[in-house]
Write a protein that holds these residues in place. Structure first.
Motif, PDB file in Angstrom:
ATOM      1  N   ASN A  21       0.776  -1.244   0.000  1.00 30.95           N
ATOM      2  CA  ASN A  21       0.000   0.000   0.000  1.00 30.95           C
ATOM      3  C   ASN A  21       0.807   1.293   0.000  1.00 30.95           C
ATOM      4  N   CYS A  59       5.056   4.782  -3.362  1.00 31.16           N
ATOM      5  CA  CYS A  59       5.353   6.215  -3.243  1.00 31.16           C
ATOM      6  C   CYS A  59       6.486   6.482  -2.253  1.00 31.16           C
ATOM      7  N   HIS A  60       6.386   5.908  -1.068  1.00 33.74           N
ATOM      8  CA  HIS A  60       7.348   6.254  -0.008  1.00 33.74           C
ATOM      9  C   HIS A  60       8.637   5.444  -0.074  1.00 33.74           C
ATOM     10  N   LEU A  81      -2.135   9.104  12.732  1.00 33.89           N
ATOM     11  CA  LEU A  81      -1.593   8.224  11.720  1.00 33.89           C
ATOM     12  C   LEU A  81      -2.694   7.376  11.083  1.00 33.89           C
ATOM     13  N   LYS A 105      -3.992  17.867  -1.403  1.00 36.31           N
ATOM     14  CA  LYS A 105      -2.870  18.262  -2.257  1.00 36.31           C
ATOM     15  C   LYS A 105      -1.956  19.236  -1.517  1.00 36.31           C
ATOM     16  N   ASN A 106      -0.677  18.940  -1.544  1.00 31.54           N
ATOM     17  CA  ASN A 106       0.310  19.815  -0.909  1.00 31.54           C
ATOM     18  C   ASN A 106       0.492  21.069  -1.752  1.00 31.54           C
ATOM     19  N   GLN A 127      -0.527  14.652  -3.728  1.00 33.32           N
ATOM     20  CA  GLN A 127      -1.539  14.350  -2.727  1.00 33.32           C
ATOM     21  C   GLN A 127      -1.432  12.885  -2.341  1.00 33.32           C
ATOM     22  N   MET A 128      -1.742  12.574  -1.101  1.00 30.91           N
ATOM     23  CA  MET A 128      -1.717  11.170  -0.684  1.00 30.91           C
ATOM     24  C   MET A 128      -3.146  10.634  -0.732  1.00 30.91           C
ATOM     25  N   PRO A 129      -3.370   9.593  -1.542  1.00 35.48           N
ATOM     26  CA  PRO A 129      -4.739   9.084  -1.695  1.00 35.48           C
ATOM     27  C   PRO A 129      -5.266   8.409  -0.427  1.00 35.48           C
ATOM     28  N   LEU A 138      -0.332  -2.473  10.435  1.00 40.05           N
ATOM     29  CA  LEU A 138       0.477  -1.534   9.656  1.00 40.05           C
ATOM     30  C   LEU A 138       1.020  -0.420  10.550  1.00 40.05           C
ATOM     31  N   LEU A 180       4.867   0.449  11.458  1.00 38.68           N
ATOM     32  CA  LEU A 180       5.464   1.758  11.169  1.00 38.68           C
ATOM     33  C   LEU A 180       6.060   2.389  12.418  1.00 38.68           C
TER      34      LEU A 180
HETATM   35  C1  HEC Z   1       0.223   7.776  -4.334  1.00 39.50           C
HETATM   36  C2  HEC Z   1       1.355   8.009  -3.459  1.00 39.50           C
HETATM   37  C3  HEC Z   1       1.246   7.699  -1.992  1.00 39.50           C
HETATM   38  C4  HEC Z   1       0.897   6.507  -1.391  1.00 39.50           C
HETATM   39  C5  HEC Z   1       0.473   5.199  -2.069  1.00 39.50           C
HETATM   40  C6  HEC Z   1       1.036   6.716   0.035  1.00 39.50           C
HETATM   41  N1  HEC Z   1       1.449   7.988   0.296  1.00 39.50           N
HETATM   42 FE1  HEC Z   1       1.861   8.782   2.125  1.00 39.50          FE
HETATM   43  N2  HEC Z   1       2.149  10.600   1.266  1.00 39.50           N
HETATM   44  C7  HEC Z   1       2.128  10.868  -0.077  1.00 39.50           C
HETATM   45  C8  HEC Z   1       2.294  12.297  -0.300  1.00 39.50           C
HETATM   46  C9  HEC Z   1       2.344  13.000  -1.646  1.00 39.50           C
HETATM   47  C10 HEC Z   1       2.381  12.888   0.983  1.00 39.50           C
HETATM   48  C11 HEC Z   1       2.488  14.380   1.302  1.00 39.50           C
HETATM   49  C12 HEC Z   1       1.106  14.969   1.143  1.00 39.50           C
HETATM   50  C13 HEC Z   1       1.003  16.391   1.623  1.00 39.50           C
HETATM   51  O1  HEC Z   1       1.978  16.939   2.118  1.00 39.50           O
HETATM   52  O2  HEC Z   1      -0.095  16.956   1.510  1.00 39.50           O
HETATM   53  C14 HEC Z   1       2.310  11.779   1.950  1.00 39.50           C
HETATM   54  C15 HEC Z   1       2.417  11.934   3.325  1.00 39.50           C
HETATM   55  C16 HEC Z   1       2.489  10.892   4.232  1.00 39.50           C
HETATM   56  C17 HEC Z   1       2.786  11.036   5.642  1.00 39.50           C
HETATM   57  C18 HEC Z   1       3.048  12.337   6.371  1.00 39.50           C
HETATM   58  C19 HEC Z   1       4.520  12.586   6.470  1.00 39.50           C
HETATM   59  C20 HEC Z   1       4.787  13.849   7.229  1.00 39.50           C
HETATM   60  O3  HEC Z   1       5.580  13.783   8.160  1.00 39.50           O
HETATM   61  O4  HEC Z   1       4.202  14.874   6.894  1.00 39.50           O
HETATM   62  C21 HEC Z   1       2.767   9.794   6.189  1.00 39.50           C
HETATM   63  C22 HEC Z   1       3.029   9.410   7.635  1.00 39.50           C
HETATM   64  C23 HEC Z   1       2.440   8.866   5.121  1.00 39.50           C
HETATM   65  N3  HEC Z   1       2.291   9.568   3.943  1.00 39.50           N
HETATM   66  C24 HEC Z   1       2.314   7.511   5.274  1.00 39.50           C
HETATM   67  C25 HEC Z   1       1.823   6.661   4.285  1.00 39.50           C
HETATM   68  C26 HEC Z   1       1.462   5.275   4.501  1.00 39.50           C
HETATM   69  C27 HEC Z   1       1.582   4.552   5.844  1.00 39.50           C
HETATM   70  C28 HEC Z   1       1.027   4.788   3.326  1.00 39.50           C
HETATM   71  C29 HEC Z   1       0.470   3.405   3.027  1.00 39.50           C
HETATM   72  C30 HEC Z   1      -0.739   3.047   3.705  1.00 39.50           C
HETATM   73  C31 HEC Z   1       1.117   5.859   2.341  1.00 39.50           C
HETATM   74  N4  HEC Z   1       1.600   6.960   2.972  1.00 39.50           N
HETATM   75  C32 HEC Z   1       0.789   5.729   0.986  1.00 39.50           C
HETATM   76  C33 HEC Z   1       1.988   9.937  -1.090  1.00 39.50           C
HETATM   77  C34 HEC Z   1       1.581   8.623  -0.914  1.00 39.50           C
END
Ligand code: HEC
Length: 131
Positions: free
Chosen positions: A36, A40-41, A68, A78-79, A85-87, A100, A104
């Protein structure tokens, strides 16, 4: 013959113990991360330059698990700076979310106090942007 059977049972027990480790919560959490989040990460949580934040330096794992859990379920808007954007993720059930988040928190903040599925449930009911 009896000794042989005993030895066989002992080996069978060893095998079943070692394979059962694969279904432990930490292992499941890691698998869920791969499915999941990793796209991206990245595998090691390092993110992607300025576009995807690094999880290694995120303070969120040290803060309350509520944030979390809501963040994973509902995603992030959207940043403004990066346009990324994170879906939202509606696929994970309560047990999966707990595993999960526990993975983490252990991986990125060395927190070993586990969140229960009851706590996950309670959090989800209180997410601010609940649709
Ligand atoms: C499609 C890409 C994508 C996926 C898949 C994704 N993320 Fe993200 N994630 C992002 C983006 C882009 C941001 C920053 C968004 C913003 O700043 O508005 C983010 C931000 C975050 C942050 C915040 C970090 C911070 O310190 O600000 C966390 C924690 C995080 N994601 C965890 C996860 C976890 C856990 C999963 C899996 C369940 C996940 N992400 C799946 C793209 C993704």
């Amino acid at each position: 013959m009896y000794l042989f059977i005993r030895r066989f049972l002992y080996i069978a027990l060893l095998v079943s113990v070692s394979t059962s480790c694969q279904t432990n919560p930490y292992r499941q959490g890691h698998e869920l991360y791969k499915i999941n989040c990793e796209s991206c990460h990245m595998e090691d949580g390092s993110g992607l330059a300025k576009l995807i934040p690094s999880l290694k330096s995120s303070g969120l794992f040290r803060s309350t698990p509520e944030c979390l859990i809501c963040l994973i379920r509902h995603g992030l808007d959207k940043n403004q700076l990066t346009g990324q954007q994170m879906p939202a993720n509606k696929r994970l059930n309560d047990v999966e979310l707990a595993n999960l988040v526990n993975y983490l928190r252990q991986e990125y903040a060395s927190i070993t106090i586990a969140v229960t599925t009851e706590e996950v449930n309670a959090c989800l009911a209180n997410c601010k942007d609940e649709e």
